[in-house]
Design a protein around this motif. Structure first.
Motif, PDB file in Angstrom:
ATOM      1  N   GLU A 123      -7.628  54.703 -12.311  1.00 68.00           N
ATOM      2  CA  GLU A 123      -8.480  54.471 -13.477  1.00 68.00           C
ATOM      3  C   GLU A 123      -8.849  55.779 -14.173  1.00 68.00           C
ATOM      4  O   GLU A 123      -9.310  55.781 -15.305  1.00 68.00           O
ATOM      5  CB  GLU A 123      -9.753  53.741 -13.056  1.00 68.00           C
ATOM      6  N   LYS A 159      -8.511  49.599 -15.849  1.00 67.33           N
ATOM      7  CA  LYS A 159      -7.055  49.631 -15.989  1.00 67.33           C
ATOM      8  C   LYS A 159      -6.513  50.934 -15.421  1.00 67.33           C
ATOM      9  O   LYS A 159      -7.161  51.967 -15.486  1.00 67.33           O
ATOM     10  CB  LYS A 159      -6.678  49.584 -17.475  1.00 67.33           C
ATOM     11  N   ARG A 205       3.135  49.772 -17.712  1.00 69.47           N
ATOM     12  CA  ARG A 205       2.024  48.838 -17.849  1.00 69.47           C
ATOM     13  C   ARG A 205       2.031  47.824 -16.704  1.00 69.47           C
ATOM     14  O   ARG A 205       0.990  47.559 -16.089  1.00 69.47           O
ATOM     15  CB  ARG A 205       2.121  48.130 -19.207  1.00 69.47           C
ATOM     16  N   LYS A 222      -0.668  47.279 -13.676  1.00 69.90           N
ATOM     17  CA  LYS A 222      -1.283  45.988 -13.365  1.00 69.90           C
ATOM     18  C   LYS A 222      -1.109  45.655 -11.881  1.00 69.90           C
ATOM     19  O   LYS A 222      -2.049  45.189 -11.240  1.00 69.90           O
ATOM     20  CB  LYS A 222      -0.650  44.879 -14.224  1.00 69.90           C
TER      21      LYS A 222
END
Length: 188
Positions: free
Chosen positions: A91, A102, A164, A168
């Protein structure tokens, strides 16, 4: 208390990816592993007299947040090539309230290019919460998950989407450790 230590290879390159709630997180995680640990720290903390010497002695190295820091990336790559264990906070900053944010794409870039065992970590509790002026007593636990398998997301050709999706997956693995930790606590 720590759990899942058997998931950490005794030698060789490894990346630990942990949630971040306190300035003391690297020290707490470091006491839970039986290996030397290296970690990135925000570049401006290296300007604080006394603290600089302490964190350098504890294997911290600077990273400039907000842009791709090539020196930090190269140093991380060199450490992993030398068979070291590197702790990264995906993060990029401490959580204000303990919720997970995220992962930054730079973390996925490092993980993808290093291609070494990558272990999710969940740190529960903090003795120095964000904005606290002093250390507070608290029960701490560190949970190490199984190495992440990125085989499925590595099939993605578009780099941005690949990073991305890796991000995740990383944060989802940390969230699963958080949930297991909460269940263990409830069942005690």
């Amino acid at each position: 208390e720590s759990q899942g230590n058997e998931n950490i290879p005794r030698r060789g390159s490894v990346i630990l990816l942990s949630n971040h709630v306190s300035y003391l997180d690297p020290f707490i995680i470091g006491t839970a592993v039986n290996r030397e640990l290296y970690y990135m720290a925000r570049h401006d903390v290296f300007r604080i007299p006394g603290l600089r010497q302490l964190i350098v002695a504890l294997n911290a190295y600077p990273v400039r947040r907000g842009a791709a820091d090539r020196a930090a990336l190269k140093h991380t790559h060199a450490l992993l090539k030398a068979g070291k264990m590197v702790l990264i906070f995906p993060e990029g900053t401490r959580s204000v309230d303990g919720t997970l944010g995220k992962a930054h794409d730079g973390v996925s870039f490092i993980v993808h290019n290093a291609d070494v065992p990558t272990i999710p970590v969940f740190l529960k509790g903090t003795i120095l919460p964000r904005n606290a002026k002093c250390i507070r007593p608290a029960k701490l636990s560190v949970t190490f998950g199984s190495p992440l398998d990125f085989a499925e997301v590595r099939q993605i050709e578009d780099r941005r989407e690949l990073y991305r999706q890796m991000g995740k997956q990383i944060m989802q693995a940390i969230a699963e450790l958080r949930d297991k930790s909460a269940n263990r606590f409830m069942n005690k």
